[in-house]
Design a protein around this motif. Structure first.
Motif, short mmCIF file in Angstrom:
data_model
loop_
_atom_site.label_atom_id
_atom_site.label_comp_id
_atom_site.label_asym_id
_atom_site.label_seq_id
_atom_site.Cartn_x
_atom_site.Cartn_y
_atom_site.Cartn_z
N SER A 57 0.83 -1.20 0.00
CA SER A 57 0.00 0.00 0.00
C SER A 57 0.87 1.25 0.00
O SER A 57 1.80 1.36 0.78
N LEU A 75 -0.33 -3.77 3.41
CA LEU A 75 -0.88 -4.37 2.20
C LEU A 75 -1.92 -3.48 1.55
O LEU A 75 -2.71 -2.84 2.24
N SER A 76 -1.91 -3.48 0.24
CA SER A 76 -2.96 -2.77 -0.49
C SER A 76 -4.27 -3.52 -0.27
O SER A 76 -4.29 -4.70 0.11
N GLN A 114 -6.24 -4.61 -2.49
CA GLN A 114 -6.29 -5.72 -3.45
C GLN A 114 -5.48 -6.91 -2.95
O GLN A 114 -5.94 -8.05 -3.01
N ALA A 115 -4.29 -6.68 -2.42
CA ALA A 115 -3.46 -7.77 -1.91
C ALA A 115 -4.11 -8.40 -0.68
O ALA A 115 -4.12 -9.63 -0.54
N LEU A 117 -5.22 -12.30 -0.49
CA LEU A 117 -4.66 -13.18 0.53
C LEU A 117 -5.77 -13.76 1.41
O LEU A 117 -5.77 -14.96 1.72
N LEU A 150 1.45 -14.89 -4.23
CA LEU A 150 1.25 -13.57 -3.63
C LEU A 150 2.15 -13.38 -2.41
O LEU A 150 2.69 -12.30 -2.20
N GLN A 184 5.53 -12.51 -3.62
CA GLN A 184 5.51 -11.13 -4.12
C GLN A 184 5.57 -10.13 -2.97
O GLN A 184 6.32 -9.16 -3.02
N ILE A 185 4.79 -10.37 -1.93
CA ILE A 185 4.79 -9.48 -0.77
C ILE A 185 6.18 -9.45 -0.14
O ILE A 185 6.70 -8.38 0.19
N GLU A 207 8.48 -7.39 -2.34
CA GLU A 207 8.18 -5.96 -2.26
C GLU A 207 8.61 -5.37 -0.92
O GLU A 207 9.05 -4.22 -0.87
#
Length: 126
Positions: free
Chosen positions: A2, A39-40, A42-43, A47, A77, A80-81, A84
């Motif tokens: 986010s 987290l956004s 969307q994420a 999740l 995911l 990816q987290i 990031e």
């Protein structure tokens, strides 16, 4: 991640956040770095959907179920987290790799859960 996440550094007994330039020394003395809204939406939604729809909840505890990376709680995911987070906080996470992931699922009527704690690790992300 986010873009609206906020960060503060807390030390034991200190009600106010500590200045970020002092973070390294404070962390080595037991301070805790708090990053909210990581987290956004969307994420977080993706999740949560993965967790709710997966049949990965194999570990039974007295009032909840657990799922672990090595037994199914694993999705691209999460990788990816982790990537990031390493990119967003290179001085904090360096080249550390994601090693353990777990989640717990409680009954809607449960009145108790896991108490606030930190697991034994160089860095904990909860």
């Amino acid at each position: 991640l986010s873009p609206s996440r906020s960060m503060s550094l807390r030390t034991s007994g200190a009600p106010e956040p500590v200045d970020w330039p002092d973070a390294g020394g404070d962390l080595s003395k037991g301070a805790v770095l708090v990053i909210d809204d990581v987290l956004s939406e969307q994420a977080l939604w993706a999740l949560r959907e993965f967790a709710e729809l997966s049949t990965i909840w194999f570990k039974e505890f007295s009032t909840y179920l657990g799922a672990f990376m090595w037994s199914g709680f694993s999705t691209p995911l999460l990788a990816q987290i982790a990537g990031e987070l390493r990119a967003a906080y290179p001085d904090l996470l360096c080249d550390m790799m994601l090693q353990y992931v777990w989640a717990f699922k409680y009954d809607d009527g449960a009145s108790q859960g896991i108490h606030t704690h930190a697991d034994e690790a160089a860095v904990n992300i909860n």
